[in-house]
Design a protein around this motif. Structure first.
Motif, PDB file in Angstrom:
ATOM      1  N   PHE A  84      -0.483   5.503 -14.009  1.00  0.00           N
ATOM      2  CA  PHE A  84      -1.559   4.386 -13.767  1.00  0.00           C
ATOM      3  C   PHE A  84      -2.801   4.779 -13.552  1.00  0.00           C
ATOM      4  CE2 PHE A  84       3.193   3.754 -12.326  1.00  0.00           C
ATOM      5  CZ  PHE A  84       3.316   2.839 -13.418  1.00  0.00           C
ATOM      6  N   TRP A  88      -5.625   2.026 -15.055  1.00  0.00           N
ATOM      7  CA  TRP A  88      -6.536   1.506 -14.296  1.00  0.00           C
ATOM      8  C   TRP A  88      -7.989   2.108 -14.523  1.00  0.00           C
ATOM      9  CZ3 TRP A  88      -2.794   2.322  -9.391  1.00  0.00           C
ATOM     10  CH2 TRP A  88      -1.918   1.503  -9.712  1.00  0.00           C
ATOM     11  N   GLY A 127       5.058  -2.101 -16.657  1.00  0.00           N
ATOM     12  CA  GLY A 127       3.530  -2.211 -16.226  1.00  0.00           C
ATOM     13  C   GLY A 127       2.776  -3.187 -17.113  1.00  0.00           C
ATOM     14  N   PRO A 129       1.961  -6.343 -16.382  1.00  0.00           N
ATOM     15  CA  PRO A 129       0.729  -7.194 -15.846  1.00  0.00           C
ATOM     16  C   PRO A 129      -0.448  -6.275 -15.566  1.00  0.00           C
ATOM     17  CG  PRO A 129       2.934  -7.505 -14.454  1.00  0.00           C
ATOM     18  CD  PRO A 129       3.025  -6.431 -15.440  1.00  0.00           C
ATOM     19  N   GLY A 130      -0.298  -5.049 -15.307  1.00  0.00           N
ATOM     20  CA  GLY A 130      -1.302  -4.003 -15.019  1.00  0.00           C
ATOM     21  C   GLY A 130      -2.166  -3.784 -16.239  1.00  0.00           C
ATOM     22  N   VAL A 133      -4.600  -6.657 -17.880  1.00  0.00           N
ATOM     23  CA  VAL A 133      -5.871  -6.614 -17.140  1.00  0.00           C
ATOM     24  C   VAL A 133      -6.796  -5.467 -17.023  1.00  0.00           C
ATOM     25  CG1 VAL A 133      -4.954  -8.682 -15.683  1.00  0.00           C
ATOM     26  CG2 VAL A 133      -4.828  -6.618 -14.870  1.00  0.00           C
ATOM     27  N   SER A 134      -6.381  -4.316 -17.475  1.00  0.00           N
ATOM     28  CA  SER A 134      -7.124  -3.070 -17.286  1.00  0.00           C
ATOM     29  C   SER A 134      -7.366  -2.461 -18.609  1.00  0.00           C
ATOM     30  CB  SER A 134      -5.889  -2.008 -16.741  1.00  0.00           C
ATOM     31  OG  SER A 134      -5.450  -2.704 -15.502  1.00  0.00           O
ATOM     32  N   VAL A 159      -0.358 -10.573 -19.204  1.00  0.00           N
ATOM     33  CA  VAL A 159      -1.025 -11.965 -18.847  1.00  0.00           C
ATOM     34  C   VAL A 159      -2.100 -12.168 -20.190  1.00  0.00           C
ATOM     35  CG1 VAL A 159      -2.981 -12.547 -17.277  1.00  0.00           C
ATOM     36  CG2 VAL A 159      -1.454 -10.789 -16.603  1.00  0.00           C
ATOM     37  N   ASN A 163      -4.286 -17.618 -18.413  1.00  0.00           N
ATOM     38  CA  ASN A 163      -3.747 -17.327 -16.966  1.00  0.00           C
ATOM     39  C   ASN A 163      -4.754 -16.203 -16.323  1.00  0.00           C
ATOM     40  OD1 ASN A 163      -1.514 -18.664 -16.147  1.00  0.00           O
ATOM     41  ND2 ASN A 163      -0.444 -17.696 -17.976  1.00  0.00           N
ATOM     42  N   ALA A 164      -5.464 -15.407 -17.181  1.00  0.00           N
ATOM     43  CA  ALA A 164      -6.322 -14.436 -16.718  1.00  0.00           C
ATOM     44  C   ALA A 164      -7.538 -15.300 -16.482  1.00  0.00           C
ATOM     45  CB  ALA A 164      -6.686 -13.410 -17.647  1.00  0.00           C
ATOM     46  N   ALA A 167      -6.977 -16.816 -13.000  1.00  0.00           N
ATOM     47  CA  ALA A 167      -6.972 -15.987 -11.813  1.00  0.00           C
ATOM     48  C   ALA A 167      -8.377 -15.322 -11.577  1.00  0.00           C
ATOM     49  CB  ALA A 167      -6.026 -14.994 -12.214  1.00  0.00           C
ATOM     50  N   PRO A 169     -12.470 -13.425 -12.201  1.00  0.00           N
ATOM     51  CA  PRO A 169     -13.050 -12.500 -12.733  1.00  0.00           C
ATOM     52  C   PRO A 169     -12.528 -10.958 -12.371  1.00  0.00           C
ATOM     53  CG  PRO A 169     -14.333 -13.145 -10.845  1.00  0.00           C
ATOM     54  CD  PRO A 169     -13.399 -14.487 -11.156  1.00  0.00           C
ATOM     55  N   ALA A 170     -11.788 -11.196 -11.377  1.00  0.00           N
ATOM     56  CA  ALA A 170     -10.863  -9.783 -11.140  1.00  0.00           C
ATOM     57  C   ALA A 170      -9.970  -9.373 -12.274  1.00  0.00           C
ATOM     58  CB  ALA A 170     -10.339  -9.693  -9.750  1.00  0.00           C
ATOM     59  N   GLU A 173     -12.379  -9.010 -16.085  1.00  0.00           N
ATOM     60  CA  GLU A 173     -13.247  -8.133 -16.212  1.00  0.00           C
ATOM     61  C   GLU A 173     -12.874  -7.021 -17.294  1.00  0.00           C
ATOM     62  OE1 GLU A 173     -14.021  -6.321 -12.488  1.00  0.00           O
ATOM     63  OE2 GLU A 173     -15.683  -5.625 -13.105  1.00  0.00           O
ATOM     64  N   PHE A 174     -11.729  -6.575 -17.140  1.00  0.00           N
ATOM     65  CA  PHE A 174     -11.560  -5.635 -18.201  1.00  0.00           C
ATOM     66  C   PHE A 174     -10.439  -5.966 -19.187  1.00  0.00           C
ATOM     67  CE2 PHE A 174     -12.684  -3.114 -14.348  1.00  0.00           C
ATOM     68  CZ  PHE A 174     -14.031  -2.687 -14.723  1.00  0.00           C
TER      69      PHE A 174
ATOM     70  N   ASP B 100       4.668  -5.303 -10.881  1.00  0.00           N
ATOM     71  CA  ASP B 100       4.248  -4.253 -11.703  1.00  0.00           C
ATOM     72  C   ASP B 100       4.520  -2.822 -11.169  1.00  0.00           C
ATOM     73  OD1 ASP B 100       1.995  -3.522 -14.193  1.00  0.00           O
ATOM     74  OD2 ASP B 100       2.175  -2.289 -12.578  1.00  0.00           O
ATOM     75  N   GLU B 101       5.145  -1.966 -12.083  1.00  0.00           N
ATOM     76  CA  GLU B 101       5.371  -0.414 -11.490  1.00  0.00           C
ATOM     77  C   GLU B 101       4.503   0.103 -10.696  1.00  0.00           C
ATOM     78  OE1 GLU B 101       6.791   2.100 -14.368  1.00  0.00           O
ATOM     79  OE2 GLU B 101       6.289   0.621 -16.107  1.00  0.00           O
ATOM     80  N   GLN B 105       4.106   1.602  -6.796  1.00  0.00           N
ATOM     81  CA  GLN B 105       3.264   2.962  -6.304  1.00  0.00           C
ATOM     82  C   GLN B 105       2.410   2.751  -5.388  1.00  0.00           C
ATOM     83  OE1 GLN B 105       1.390   5.243  -9.706  1.00  0.00           O
ATOM     84  NE2 GLN B 105       0.432   6.677  -8.196  1.00  0.00           N
ATOM     85  N   ARG B 121      -6.260  -5.230  -8.816  1.00  0.00           N
ATOM     86  CA  ARG B 121      -6.346  -6.368  -9.836  1.00  0.00           C
ATOM     87  C   ARG B 121      -4.899  -6.691 -10.680  1.00  0.00           C
ATOM     88  NH1 ARG B 121      -9.890  -3.125 -11.763  1.00  0.00           N
ATOM     89  NH2 ARG B 121     -11.638  -4.340 -11.367  1.00  0.00           N
ATOM     90  N   VAL B 122      -3.886  -5.708 -10.539  1.00  0.00           N
ATOM     91  CA  VAL B 122      -2.841  -5.783 -11.168  1.00  0.00           C
ATOM     92  C   VAL B 122      -2.002  -6.849 -10.409  1.00  0.00           C
ATOM     93  CG1 VAL B 122      -0.574  -4.588 -11.608  1.00  0.00           C
ATOM     94  CG2 VAL B 122      -2.734  -3.271 -11.736  1.00  0.00           C
ATOM     95  N   LEU B 124      -2.428  -9.904 -11.078  1.00  0.00           N
ATOM     96  CA  LEU B 124      -3.401 -11.126 -11.085  1.00  0.00           C
ATOM     97  C   LEU B 124      -2.894 -11.896 -12.487  1.00  0.00           C
ATOM     98  CD1 LEU B 124      -6.551 -10.017 -10.359  1.00  0.00           C
ATOM     99  CD2 LEU B 124      -5.424 -11.629  -9.043  1.00  0.00           C
ATOM    100  N   GLY B 125      -2.509 -13.057 -12.455  1.00  0.00           N
ATOM    101  CA  GLY B 125      -2.272 -14.126 -13.731  1.00  0.00           C
ATOM    102  C   GLY B 125      -0.752 -13.906 -13.984  1.00  0.00           C
ATOM    103  N   SER B 126      -0.012 -13.041 -13.450  1.00  0.00           N
ATOM    104  CA  SER B 126       1.462 -12.663 -13.928  1.00  0.00           C
ATOM    105  C   SER B 126       2.328 -13.428 -12.961  1.00  0.00           C
ATOM    106  CB  SER B 126       1.520 -11.306 -14.020  1.00  0.00           C
ATOM    107  OG  SER B 126       1.738 -10.800 -12.802  1.00  0.00           O
ATOM    108  N   GLU B 146     -11.611 -11.591  -6.343  1.00  0.00           N
ATOM    109  CA  GLU B 146     -10.527 -11.598  -5.429  1.00  0.00           C
ATOM    110  C   GLU B 146      -9.411 -10.937  -5.955  1.00  0.00           C
ATOM    111  OE1 GLU B 146      -9.110 -14.959  -3.320  1.00  0.00           O
ATOM    112  OE2 GLU B 146     -10.867 -14.556  -2.191  1.00  0.00           O
ATOM    113  N   PHE B 147      -8.976  -9.858  -5.138  1.00  0.00           N
ATOM    114  CA  PHE B 147      -8.027  -8.924  -5.629  1.00  0.00           C
ATOM    115  C   PHE B 147      -6.418  -9.153  -4.986  1.00  0.00           C
ATOM    116  CE2 PHE B 147     -12.067  -7.332  -6.737  1.00  0.00           C
ATOM    117  CZ  PHE B 147     -11.589  -6.808  -7.816  1.00  0.00           C
TER     118      PHE B 147
END
Lengths: 254, 289
Positions: A84, A88, A127, A129-130, A133-134, A159, A163-164, A167, A169-170, A173-174, B100-101, B105, B121-122, B124-126, B146-147
């Motif tokens: 992770f 990230w 993983g 969702p992360g 957006v990452s 995502v 939907n992003a 949600a 800019p956070a 952004e990436f 999310d896993e 953590q 940020r994980v 968001l949108g899900s 916003e996080f």
């Protein structure tokens, strides 16, 4: 003697490899047999700096057959705990296999039907969702059909652009959705509308075939290119080195 | 040095119905299965289970022990989905909090360092935000955005299985991955470590780097010696996953009759009975070879 022409599974392998082109020194995270073969092929040819794991906790060099332990040197340690941190940090490109995907690139690997009491419970979001957006995220669909390419996913694991955007800019952004590779073609998103478009169709596949197998309208350019075929070196690597036992045909029937 | 050795049943005697229990391991890897089996034998119910899910989830669901599951996935690795977990979801038998896993953590880490939340940020949108209406957002105090404020996942109890431990609870993994076992222990009021073998403290680092002693005794309440205790999940290098048994577990889930037969054969006695029944399966094959 020149090798037998590439079949559909091998076209898909090369399309997956192409997803990693230009990625440089980041972690390639292919999930699924064809993406794994593709990532190893990319590193063995045009993307030598890519990092890959043994599917467990080690970063390893080398080009080795799917389903077998790696033969190259261990260059690092990447337990789940550290994955992770890499995600990230953005230094990763994942190819995941969704059960559903829609026009904006929302994907579902969690539950089909009503979320509160699904008709079909799948894996869970893992993983996804992360990832979305990452860092760079692509998807692999071994069997392109209306069951997978749906107007709206039942629930959002990975995502999509719409939907992003909602949600904020956070989330955006990436965000970096790259491509969707299927047994029929390669797809990406139009920059303006963020709706899915055909980037190329595989040799022998027509645009109409693709449209008929997709549950939402796809953006079609004036000229739809054909997905490139593997060259002789790539075919040899796929057939003799990375997948000598034909594991690729478990995902793509030919 | 304090001696924290105890049995599985002593561990379970300290648990109460309604507790939040974190289970270590990952998927079908290094799960504290002998402790899970001890829960199956108990009267415990209404548990909230927090885990990177494998057959621990399936078995607890099949026995009706779970009120709520806090999870990111449930998988048996070589078999992608657990049939009991699927049935529990598809019949609406359990509540879920799906994250999310990476958020799991963060939630465990927040609990371990006594922070109410950690921003990410994980999610968001899900579906994570829709499925967890209690999740709150936090504004970036230094700039834009916003996080998600991932709440601490406080555990009443952590159950983990390691390769080695000493009697005080210093516990060691010898396989490729520590998973999140130390985080589970640090996020819990009480942490119980089962292990393949309890050894003298000197033995832990005689041939291994001290970094493999991932769990410190300051986090540990009790230690259980449980040889083959992770069966049928993997516990390398001591043993790999028992794939044949895992298949048997999945096939037995097909209908109530075959599941009752499985329970009768393997889960109706104590841990020693279980290990004998498993050994008996392997015995004829061993004779042939």
């Amino acid at each position: 003697m020149s090798p037998a022409p590439a079949d559909r599974a091998e076209i898909c392998v090369v399309a997956c490899a192409e997803a990693f082109r230009g990625n440089g020194e980041i972690l390639g995270a292919p999930i699924g047999i064809v993406p794994i073969i593709g990532a190893r092929l990319a590193r063995a040819t045009f993307e030598p700096d890519l990092l890959l794991t043994d599917g467990e906790a080690h970063l390893v060099y080398g080009t080795w057959p799917v389903g077998e332990p790696p033969s190259g040197a261990t260059e690092g340690w990447l337990p789940y705990r550290a994955v992770f941190d890499v995600v990230w940090s953005g230094r990763r490109h994942v190819i995941m296999t969704p059960s559903q995907i829609d026009s904006y690139g929302n994907t579902n690997i969690s539950a089909i039907g009503d979320y509160a009491r699904p008709t079909v419970q799948l894996l869970g979001v893992r993983g996804a969702p992360g990832n979305a957006v990452s860092h760079p995220t692509s998807y692999w669909v071994p069997k392109h059909s209306r069951r997978v390419f749906v107007p709206r996913v039942d629930s959002v694991s990975g995502v999509g652009w719409d939907n992003a955007r909602k949600a904020g800019p956070a989330a955006t952004e990436f965000m970096d959705l790259r491509v969707v590779i299927t047994d029929l073609g390669v797809f990406d998103w139009e920059t303006e509308t963020r709706q899915m478009r055909i980037r190329s169709v595989h040799p022998g596949v027509t645009v109409d075939e693709v449209l008929a197998a997709t549950g939402f309208p796809l953006i079609v350019g004036d000229e739809v290119p054909t997905t490139r075929e593997p060259d002789e070196t790539e075919l040899r690597l796929i057939r003799e080195v990375i997948d000598p036992h034909g594991a690729r045909y478990r995902e793509v029937k030919v | 040095m304090r001696d924290k050795r105890m049995t599985e049943d002593e561990v379970v005697s300290r648990l109460r119905s309604g507790m939040t229990i974190g289970v270590g391991g990952w998927g079908s890897r290094r799960k504290p299965m002998s402790l899970i089996r001890a829960i199956l034998r108990s009267d415990l119910k209404d548990l909230t289970v927090v885990t990177f899910g494998g057959p621990d989830v399936g078995l607890l669901c099949a026995a009706g022990k779970v009120r709520k599951l806090v999870f990111g996935f449930v998988s048996l690795d070589t078999i992608p989905l657990d049939p009991h977990f699927r049935r529990a979801r598809q019949t609406g038998a359990i509540e879920v909090a799906e994250f999310d896993e990476g958020m799991l953590q963060l939630g465990l880490y927040a609990a371990s360092i006594r922070m109410p939340f950690l921003p990410t940020r994980v999610g968001l949108g899900s579906l994570v935000l829709d499925a967890n209406p209690d999740l709150r957002m936090v504004a970036n105090p230094y700039g834009k955005g916003e996080f998600v404020a991932m709440p601490a996942l406080h555990l009443d109890v952590a159950l983990v299985h390691m390769n080695r431990a000493d009697a005080a609870g210093n516990a060691q993994y010898l396989g490729p991955d520590p998973y999140f076992d130390d985080l589970f222990c640090a996020a819990a009021e009480q942490a119980y470590v089962s292990c393949e073998r309890i050894v003298d403290t000197e033995e832990l680092t005689r041939h291994a780097h001290p970094s493999t002693v991932r769990i410190s005794r300051m986090y540990v309440t009790g230690v259980v010696e449980a040889p083959n205790g992770a069966h049928f999940t993997s516990c390398v290098p001591d043993y790999g996953r028992d794939e044949a048994f895992q298949r048997r577990y999945v096939e037995a889930a097909a209908d109530p009759a075959s599941w009752s037969a499985f329970v009768r054969e393997f889960l109706s006695g104590d841990e020693a009975d279980y290990q004998r029944a498993v050994a008996a399966l392997a015995a004829p094959a061993a004779k042939e070879s």
